[in-house]
Design an enzyme around this catalytic site. Structure first.
Site, PDB file in Angstrom:
ATOM      1  N   LYS A 265       0.725  -1.392   0.072  1.00  0.00           N
ATOM      2  CA  LYS A 265      -0.346   0.204  -0.021  1.00  0.00           C
ATOM      3  C   LYS A 265       0.746   1.336   0.247  1.00  0.00           C
ATOM      4  CE  LYS A 265      -3.358   2.412   2.608  1.00  0.00           C
ATOM      5  NZ  LYS A 265      -4.082   2.370   4.124  1.00  0.00           N
ATOM      6  N   ASP A 270      -3.022  10.245   4.264  1.00  0.00           N
ATOM      7  CA  ASP A 270      -4.210   9.458   4.072  1.00  0.00           C
ATOM      8  C   ASP A 270      -4.888  10.861   4.673  1.00  0.00           C
ATOM      9  OD1 ASP A 270      -6.953   8.633   4.673  1.00  0.00           O
ATOM     10  OD2 ASP A 270      -6.169   6.145   5.274  1.00  0.00           O
ATOM     11  N   LYS A 277     -10.886  12.084   8.420  1.00  0.00           N
ATOM     12  CA  LYS A 277     -10.616  11.377   9.310  1.00  0.00           C
ATOM     13  C   LYS A 277     -10.625  12.687  10.339  1.00  0.00           C
ATOM     14  CE  LYS A 277      -6.856   8.086   8.454  1.00  0.00           C
ATOM     15  NZ  LYS A 277      -8.044   7.264   8.794  1.00  0.00           N
ATOM     16  N   ASP A 288       1.288   6.138   6.070  1.00  0.00           N
ATOM     17  CA  ASP A 288       0.891   4.905   5.471  1.00  0.00           C
ATOM     18  C   ASP A 288       0.872   4.334   4.039  1.00  0.00           C
ATOM     19  OD1 ASP A 288      -1.851   4.359   5.733  1.00  0.00           O
ATOM     20  OD2 ASP A 288      -3.063   5.142   4.858  1.00  0.00           O
ATOM     21  N   ASP A 347     -12.776   6.366   3.615  1.00  0.00           N
ATOM     22  CA  ASP A 347     -10.950   6.553   4.653  1.00  0.00           C
ATOM     23  C   ASP A 347     -10.898   4.398   4.261  1.00  0.00           C
ATOM     24  OD1 ASP A 347      -9.037   6.805   6.024  1.00  0.00           O
ATOM     25  OD2 ASP A 347     -10.599   7.008   8.174  1.00  0.00           O
ATOM     26  N   GLU A 349      -9.527   3.153   2.152  1.00  0.00           N
ATOM     27  CA  GLU A 349      -8.844   3.422   0.763  1.00  0.00           C
ATOM     28  C   GLU A 349      -7.533   2.506   0.375  1.00  0.00           C
ATOM     29  OE1 GLU A 349      -7.442   5.155   3.671  1.00  0.00           O
ATOM     30  OE2 GLU A 349      -5.711   5.173   2.986  1.00  0.00           O
ATOM     31  N   ARG A 351      -7.473  -0.993   0.625  1.00  0.00           N
ATOM     32  CA  ARG A 351      -8.887  -1.703   0.108  1.00  0.00           C
ATOM     33  C   ARG A 351      -8.418  -1.542  -1.362  1.00  0.00           C
ATOM     34  NH1 ARG A 351     -13.003  -2.695   4.376  1.00  0.00           N
ATOM     35  NH2 ARG A 351     -11.410  -0.962   5.311  1.00  0.00           N
TER      36      ARG A 351
HETATM   37  N1  BES Z   1      -4.505   3.964   7.083  1.00  0.00           N
HETATM   38  C1  BES Z   1      -5.493   4.514   8.022  1.00  0.00           C
HETATM   39  C2  BES Z   1      -5.201   2.849   8.893  1.00  0.00           C
HETATM   40  C3  BES Z   1      -4.853   3.014   9.747  1.00  0.00           C
HETATM   41  C4  BES Z   1      -4.547   3.518  10.928  1.00  0.00           C
HETATM   42  C5  BES Z   1      -3.309   3.259   9.749  1.00  0.00           C
HETATM   43  C6  BES Z   1      -4.373   3.812  11.906  1.00  0.00           C
HETATM   44  C7  BES Z   1      -2.863   3.091  10.909  1.00  0.00           C
HETATM   45  C8  BES Z   1      -3.414   3.816  12.082  1.00  0.00           C
HETATM   46  C9  BES Z   1      -6.733   2.845   6.698  1.00  0.00           C
HETATM   47  O1  BES Z   1      -6.829   3.782   5.390  1.00  0.00           O
HETATM   48  C10 BES Z   1      -8.112   3.341   7.813  1.00  0.00           C
HETATM   49  O2  BES Z   1      -8.404   4.557   7.593  1.00  0.00           O
HETATM   50  N2  BES Z   1      -9.222   2.562   7.321  1.00  0.00           N
HETATM   51  C11 BES Z   1      -9.730   2.286   8.198  1.00  0.00           C
HETATM   52  C12 BES Z   1     -11.645   1.631   7.507  1.00  0.00           C
HETATM   53  C13 BES Z   1     -12.610   1.957   8.114  1.00  0.00           C
HETATM   54  C14 BES Z   1     -12.897   3.350   7.621  1.00  0.00           C
HETATM   55  C15 BES Z   1     -13.385   1.061   7.154  1.00  0.00           C
HETATM   56  C16 BES Z   1     -10.122   2.401   9.906  1.00  0.00           C
HETATM   57  O3  BES Z   1      -9.514   1.244  10.324  1.00  0.00           O
HETATM   58  O4  BES Z   1     -10.831   3.182  10.567  1.00  0.00           O
HETATM   59 ZN    ZN Z   2      -4.624   4.613   4.559  1.00  0.00          ZN
HETATM   60 MN    MN Z   3      -7.966   5.685   5.622  1.00  0.00          MN
END
Ligand code: BES
Ligand code: ZN
Ligand code: MN
Length: 496
Positions: A265, A270, A277, A288, A347, A349, A351
């Site tokens: 990734k 992000d 966020k 990220d 968010d 993103e 996947r």
């Molecule tokens: N990059 C984040 C995941 C993340 C969170 C990495 C904290 C490192 C520290 C990812 O893109 C994300 O925002 N995931 C969301 C998914 C949700 C919207 C289904 C999450 O985990 O909140």
């Molecule tokens: Zn992310």
């Molecule tokens: Mn995200």
């Protein structure tokens, strides 16, 4: 004035192996545990120590406990002598020596940038390799600054009885630690410098001129032409367009060798996009792209080690930003290969762009195995904490190989289930798959990704927790950790 950012890769200490100690170079003696025999086992430099120092050594021995003796001499304990103890000892030693050098430097004294480490007689290749990883990474730091930093250790000599027994292991360990350091550099680079074009261009620059390694950067026109709808959707809100980096390692005469594809990734920042966020902690999202960094660094190390198998690295790079051209919740996005996703949260993103890359890897390369690495879910970070990566796999033998590789290099993985009960939740009413089905977050994300793997042997490494650290421990320092880079290299090295 432009931001004075470090040149990537940042330098790290060299580690060489010899039987003959040097004069006029600071000496560190490795101390075996005191509590087993009641007697400290001392390295070959111990005869240079005075009785007081030997007394001091007996009181040392805890892994990573460092003592400074007069005359630029050091003692470092390695505790029970587990590989982790050796990594910790190497890291603690180089930190202590560097801190001392900085103080000497500030006081106007001359500073040696070399160090020699006297190993105990019973050393072996695995221990020396672990020590080397600690020595290379323990003093790592990344600063964007206008002032010059103090001199730091730039070369280490391991003094051992039989150098030929451990030299190859140490060399590989240093290459792998170098991959970790580069992955840290890429993760730590601030996102006002590190946009998708910078990340892709840096991968291309670092791999140019290495025999057997070819890197192609696909631009947004190519992505449109080939239907990478997920990458384009995520990158669509940014002022900097997305890229796909394809790194190809082909060993000489290896056209029939096993073929691994690593996918990372590469989200250079992000914001969350329209599903933005909260401000707290958002700055951390400059790391990220840690999965992509691990893949780029691993490919460079694999080429340097000339491993006899084929490895392809794919890093979709995009900035998840928000603007009038950003993708929206409710959109339906068509991925490479034609499958569609109903977007519910911009968010999620990671996947979206991994789906394109997995489908492309499966169709274009039909690899023996593919492994994706991503800071994918906050849920994974909550589940396992900050020191262990989540491992999902469609194939038990691949999962086992990754577990063993991680153990050998000091990166821990915990197998997670691809729960059958949640598998159908990814179906959508209006598209082929639903992006955020709810339920267990890290598992749901993995089940989503599995839809794009074309039934190839596949593993998914969620490094949202261990990709960055707030603390100093073992060979880790605060910031990007480079987690997964060494596992990928070890996996490839042990695969054939
Ligand atoms: N990059 C984040 C995941 C993340 C969170 C990495 C904290 C490192 C520290 C990812 O893109 C994300 O925002 N995931 C969301 C998914 C949700 C919207 C289904 C999450 O985990 O909140
Ligand atoms: Zn992310
Ligand atoms: Mn995200």
């Amino acid at each position: 004035m432009s931001t004075p950012v470090p040149t990537v890769p940042t330098p790290f200490p060299t580690v060489d192996v010899t039987a003959k100690a040097r004069r006029n170079t600071p000496v560190a003696v490795v101390v075996m545990p005191v509590d087993r025999s009641g007697d400290a086992e001392l390295g070959p430099g111990a005869d240079r120590l005075d009785p007081d120092a030997v007394e001091a050594a007996r009181a040392t021995g805890k892994a990573g406990e460092v003592r400074q003796l007069p005359g630029n001499r050091w003692l470092v304990g390695i505790g029970d002598g587990e590989p982790r103890d050796w990594r910790r000892a190497g890291a603690a030693l180089v930190r202590a020596v560097d801190a001392n050098a900085a103080a000497d430097h500030d006081a106007g004294r001359t500073v040696s940038r070399s160090l020699q480490v006297m190993m105990p007689p019973a050393d072996n290749a695995d221990r020396a390799a672990a020590l080397a990883v600690g020595l290379v990474l323990g003093g790592y730091r990344f600063r964007v600054t206008g002032t010059r930093s103090a001199p730091r250790t730039s070369s280490v000599l391991l003094v051992v009885d039989e150098p030929e027994r451990i030299a190859a292991g140490v060399r590989d360990a240093v290459t792998m630690a170098g991959a970790t350091a580069l992955a840290r550099d890429l993760a730590n680079m601030p996102s006002n410098v590190k946009d998708p074009v910078w990340l892709a261009g840096t991968a291309a620059r670092l791999s140019s001129g290495i025999p057997g390694l070819a890197t192609v950067v696909r631009d947004e026109a190519w992505l449109v032409e080939h239907g990478f709808g997920g990458v384009l959707a995520v990158g669509g809100g940014s002022a900097t367009p997305p890229r796909l980096v394809e790194l190809t390692w082909r060993p000489r005469g290896g056209s029939r060798a096993p073929h691994l594809v690593f996918i990372g990734k590469g989200v250079t920042f992000d914001t969350g996009g329209i599903s933005i966020k909260p401000a707290d902690g958002m700055h951390q999202m400059r790391t990220d792209m840690s999965g992509g960094a691990a893949v780029i660094a691993a490919l460079l190390a694999i080429a340097a080690m000339k491993l006899p198998l084929r490895v392809t690295g794919l890093v979709p790079c995009a900035e998840n930003h928000l603007s009038g051209s950003a993708y929206r919740p409710g959109d339906v996005v068509r991925h490479f290969g034609g499958r569609t996703t109903e977007v519910t949260n911009t968010d999620a993103e990671g996947r979206m762009l991994l789906a394109d890359a997995l489908a492309y890897a499966a169709q274009r390369h039909t690899p023996d195995a593919m492994v994706d690495v991503a800071t994918l879910t906050g849920a994974m970070k909550i589940s396992l904490g900050l020191r262990i990566g989540g491992l999902f796999a469609s194939c038990d033998s691949l999962a086992a190989r990754i577990g063993v590789a991680g153990e050998r290099v000091g990166e821990a993985w915990w197998r997670m289930p691809l729960l059958a009960d949640n598998a159908e939740d990814v179906r959508s009413q209006i598209a082929d798959v639903r992006q955020c089905p709810g339920g267990p977050g890290a598992i749901a994300a993995a089940l989503f990704l599995r839809e794009f793997t074309g039934d190839r042997p596949w593993a998914h490494l969620d490094i949202a927790g261990p990709a960055r650290s707030e603390a100093t421990y073992d060979e880790v320092v605060p910031g990007g950790t480079g987690f997964a880079a060494r596992t990928l290299v070890r996996l490839a090295a042990d695969y054939v």
